[in-house]
Write an enzyme that holds these catalytic residues in place. Sequence first.
Site, PDB file in Angstrom:
ATOM      1  N   LEU A  83       0.819  -1.218   0.000  1.00 41.77           N
ATOM      2  CA  LEU A  83       0.000   0.000   0.000  1.00 41.77           C
ATOM      3  C   LEU A  83       0.848   1.262   0.000  1.00 41.77           C
ATOM      4  CD1 LEU A  83      -2.658  -1.079   2.666  1.00 41.77           C
ATOM      5  CD2 LEU A  83      -2.936  -1.059   0.170  1.00 41.77           C
ATOM      6  N   GLY A  84       2.054   1.173   0.549  1.00 41.00           N
ATOM      7  CA  GLY A  84       2.913   2.349   0.624  1.00 41.00           C
ATOM      8  C   GLY A  84       4.311   1.966   1.062  1.00 41.00           C
ATOM      9  N   GLN A  85       5.255   2.866   0.828  1.00 42.26           N
ATOM     10  CA  GLN A  85       6.642   2.574   1.168  1.00 42.26           C
ATOM     11  C   GLN A  85       7.321   3.833   1.693  1.00 42.26           C
ATOM     12  OE1 GLN A  85       8.012  -0.018  -1.767  1.00 42.26           O
ATOM     13  NE2 GLN A  85       9.468  -0.976  -0.391  1.00 42.26           N
ATOM     14  N   GLY A  86       8.146   3.674   2.744  1.00 44.10           N
ATOM     15  CA  GLY A  86       8.900   4.780   3.318  1.00 44.10           C
ATOM     16  C   GLY A  86      10.382   4.490   3.296  1.00 44.10           C
ATOM     17  N   ASP A 101       3.995  15.588  10.362  1.00 47.64           N
ATOM     18  CA  ASP A 101       4.006  15.226   8.940  1.00 47.64           C
ATOM     19  C   ASP A 101       2.579  15.184   8.394  1.00 47.64           C
ATOM     20  OD1 ASP A 101       5.345  14.726   6.583  1.00 47.64           O
ATOM     21  OD2 ASP A 101       5.515  12.572   6.905  1.00 47.64           O
ATOM     22  N   VAL A 138       4.101  -0.542   3.996  1.00 48.51           N
ATOM     23  CA  VAL A 138       2.778  -0.910   4.495  1.00 48.51           C
ATOM     24  C   VAL A 138       2.132  -1.844   3.489  1.00 48.51           C
ATOM     25  CG1 VAL A 138       0.511  -0.086   5.208  1.00 48.51           C
ATOM     26  CG2 VAL A 138       2.541   1.304   5.686  1.00 48.51           C
ATOM     27  N   LYS A 156       2.120  -2.374   8.887  1.00 47.16           N
ATOM     28  CA  LYS A 156       3.329  -1.582   8.661  1.00 47.16           C
ATOM     29  C   LYS A 156       4.519  -2.420   9.103  1.00 47.16           C
ATOM     30  CE  LYS A 156       5.282   3.033   9.355  1.00 47.16           C
ATOM     31  NZ  LYS A 156       5.033   4.392   9.887  1.00 47.16           N
ATOM     32  N   PHE A 181      12.373   3.415   5.761  1.00 49.28           N
ATOM     33  CA  PHE A 181      12.776   2.180   6.427  1.00 49.28           C
ATOM     34  C   PHE A 181      11.570   1.310   6.778  1.00 49.28           C
ATOM     35  CE2 PHE A 181      11.868   5.122   9.787  1.00 49.28           C
ATOM     36  CZ  PHE A 181      11.459   4.390  10.886  1.00 49.28           C
TER      37      PHE A 181
END
Length: 293
Positions: A25-28, A138, A33, A48, A30
């Site tokens: 669903l998403g990436q950061g 954020d 998700v 996560k 480190f």
Amino acid sequence: MEQGREAHCSAEETFTADYKMMMTLGQGHFSEVKLAFHIPTVSCVAVKILRNKKKYASLIKSEISIMKSLAHPNIIKLFHVVQTRETTYLVMEHASEGDLLHHVLELGALEESEARRLFTQIVHALKYCHDNLIIHRDIKANNILLDHRGNAKLCDFGLSTKVIPGQKLGHFCGTLHYCAPELFGKEAYDGCATDIWSLGVLLFFMVTGRFPFNDYSSVGVKQQILTADFRVPQHVSVDIRDLILKLLIINPYRRLTIGQIMRHPMVKSSKAHLPPTSTQLSQVPQALALSRP
């Protein structure tokens, strides 16, 4: 030592047996998700996945602590934490309609009635955080999710911090287009006021489909932010325009507080409709949900 290793292995085996990982669903930096299927309750959750590197240890600990303390209908709920030697899994509520960024970009901009409703829900969530001395740090469209009823859910507390009354913060944190001007200075700043500025950027984006500070280079964006160089389009309603102008003020002490935003005509007149407990949440057993302090 051996017992600790066995406990970690046992936790991971149980986690792997209970959850079927699906799409990302998403990436950061480190973390990532993933959508996951919780087999025992036949329901979808978001997981996560954080890598347990030493330099991120304090951030992971802080995020877990903050999320455990949160209980608000417009904030993504944390159900369960599984920690192994190499990985930490945060099992959270899944908001099936994706994030606000993609929702706005698909439409070009939100209808003002919809922007008012969603923005008011976000304000309720942030007021809850500030009342509990939590600075999000954020606030952005990517971190606002929409559930299957179309209600807003504030998420991603990876950069968040808990403060004591009157405490100032001292280093740069956030996403450039949403950053308040004082973040680029050398002096300590009021974290609540930086969240408020980000709300102003978010509201502008919701009703126009673009950012107020949007130069071709990061240096140009920073300069626009430092001088509050933006213009609200003529089509934006008077009360929304007034609120944006009162949030995007260079002097943080002249910006509205979260309590003043709640009393602003644009928010007061909005029909936010705080969502009831969702069907998905009721399917998750008490054993999975975290106990509240």
